[in-house]
Design an enzyme around this catalytic site. Structure first.
Site, mmCIF file in Angstrom:
data_model
loop_
_atom_site.group_PDB
_atom_site.id
_atom_site.type_symbol
_atom_site.label_atom_id
_atom_site.label_comp_id
_atom_site.label_asym_id
_atom_site.label_seq_id
_atom_site.Cartn_x
_atom_site.Cartn_y
_atom_site.Cartn_z
ATOM 1 N N LYS A 120 0.825 -1.199 0.000
ATOM 2 C CA LYS A 120 0.000 0.000 0.000
ATOM 3 C C LYS A 120 0.860 1.250 0.000
ATOM 4 C CE LYS A 120 0.468 1.866 3.297
ATOM 5 N NZ LYS A 120 1.736 2.524 3.793
ATOM 6 N N ASP B 9 1.282 7.352 2.838
ATOM 7 C CA ASP B 9 2.020 6.397 3.655
ATOM 8 C C ASP B 9 1.213 5.903 4.847
ATOM 9 O OD1 ASP B 9 4.257 4.862 4.405
ATOM 10 O OD2 ASP B 9 4.919 6.422 5.794
#
Length: 328
Positions: free
Chosen positions: A95, A175
């Site tokens: 991700k 993030d």
């Protein structure tokens, strides 16, 4: 055994995902690829992996792997997820999969035309901690959910770190901002309708380093802040009419602190502590992925789910540029 090839020698792969695959019951790492063959061989030797490749393309063309794990910089996730799918490989991509929700459409098309499994690596959705949170909310343990509060922060001003490089997809929201959003959506089964946000950028890097966000889910609100330049902290609290659930180390299980959930009653006279000695969330993630490849029935993070999560992040960026609420 599902045979994994690892695209790059990135730290998260070395420290978390490759050890989890090697520890798993139904998958194994059989190849490492890097643009630098010496680095690929070094990592392969470290984990007793039989094959090393000096290019990603060479590994994707090999019959020594069935699937790939992609921990490349975020800006390369879409490209290499599509390349891997077109090579007939199943894909577990770190991700965030994308920097824009619309970009995920091309990955969905690649998945469908090649009939492979492609998923974004949200390890928290496989953790028994978060599955317990979802179960407690579903069974009404805290009554009607009214508010979710979260924080995820760390301090990193290394100019060479990809998180501080815009061209590589750096920034706090890609993030870590994705985690409060995904964990809330996962736990409640609800989608936000509107968001309001303040975001600050580093004057030197240009990346977003702080965001304070409010999201309207209709029946409840989510408020959270994230930062890449604040003292380390992470917490999630689900507050209802009859009690609250506090997740003690919600995202970095094991490394952050005790894996615990506190369930408190309305008057805070009683509380229950649920402890999880070793959630092994990365191992559970790769084992679930391997089962999905085998039987097609395992619950994993679908690309459609990923697109919904990224739509929230896109809306947060838009909301940061204006006053008031922004539709998701």
């Amino acid at each position: 055994m599902l045979r994994f090839g690892i695209i790059s020698t990135a730290k998260i792969g070395r420290d978390n995902v490759v050890p989890a695959i090697q520890d798993a019951e139904n998958c194994v790492v059989t190849a490492i690829a890097s643009r630098d063959l010496a680095r690929a061989r070094e990592m392969a030797d470290r984990f007793s992996v039989p094959h090393a490749f000096g290019s990603y393309e060479e590994m994707l063309a090999s019959d020594t792997i069935d699937a790939v794990y992609i921990p490349l910089p975020t800006s390369q996730h879409i490209e290499w997820s599509i390349n891997a799918a077109d090579a007939g490989k199943h894909v577990l991509c770190e991700k965030p999969l994308a920097l824009k929700a619309a970009d995920i459409d091309d990955v969905i098309a690649a998945r469908d035309r090649n009939r492979v499994v492609v998923t974004e690596a949200y390890m928290v959705t496989y953790s028994p901690v978060w599955q317990k949170v979802r179960a407690l909310i579903d069974e009404g343990a805290i009554g009607s959910l009214r508010h979710v509060q979260g924080a995820f922060t760390y301090f990193n001003r290394d100019p060479a770190n990809m998180r501080n490089v815009p061209e590589l997809g750096g920034g706090g929201l890609p993030d870590i901002g994705v985690y409060p959003v995904m964990s809330t959506r996962f736990s409640t089964g609800k989608e936000p309708l509107w968001v309001q946000a303040i975001t600050e950028r580093d004057p030197d890097f240009g990346t977003d380093v702080y965001s304070s966000v409010k999201a309207d889910f209709g029946d409840f609100e989510l408020s959270f802040y994230i930062s890449t330049q604040m003292a380390n902290r992470q917490v999630m609290v689900f507050h209802g009419t009859d009690g609250y659930i506090e997740v003690k180390s919600p995202f970095n299980a094991n490394r952050w602190g005790p894996e615990e959930i506190e369930l408190a009653d309305r008057s805070h006279n009683e509380s229950r502590i649920f402890r999880f000695q070793d959630s092994r969330q990365y191992r559970r993630e790769v084992e679930a992925f391997a089962r999905a490849v085998k039987n097609g029935k395992e619950e994993i993070v679908t690309l459609e789910n990923s697109k919904l999560n990224q739509k929230v992040i896109d809306a947060i960026y838009r909301a940061s540029e204006r006053d008031g609420w922004e539709a998701v």
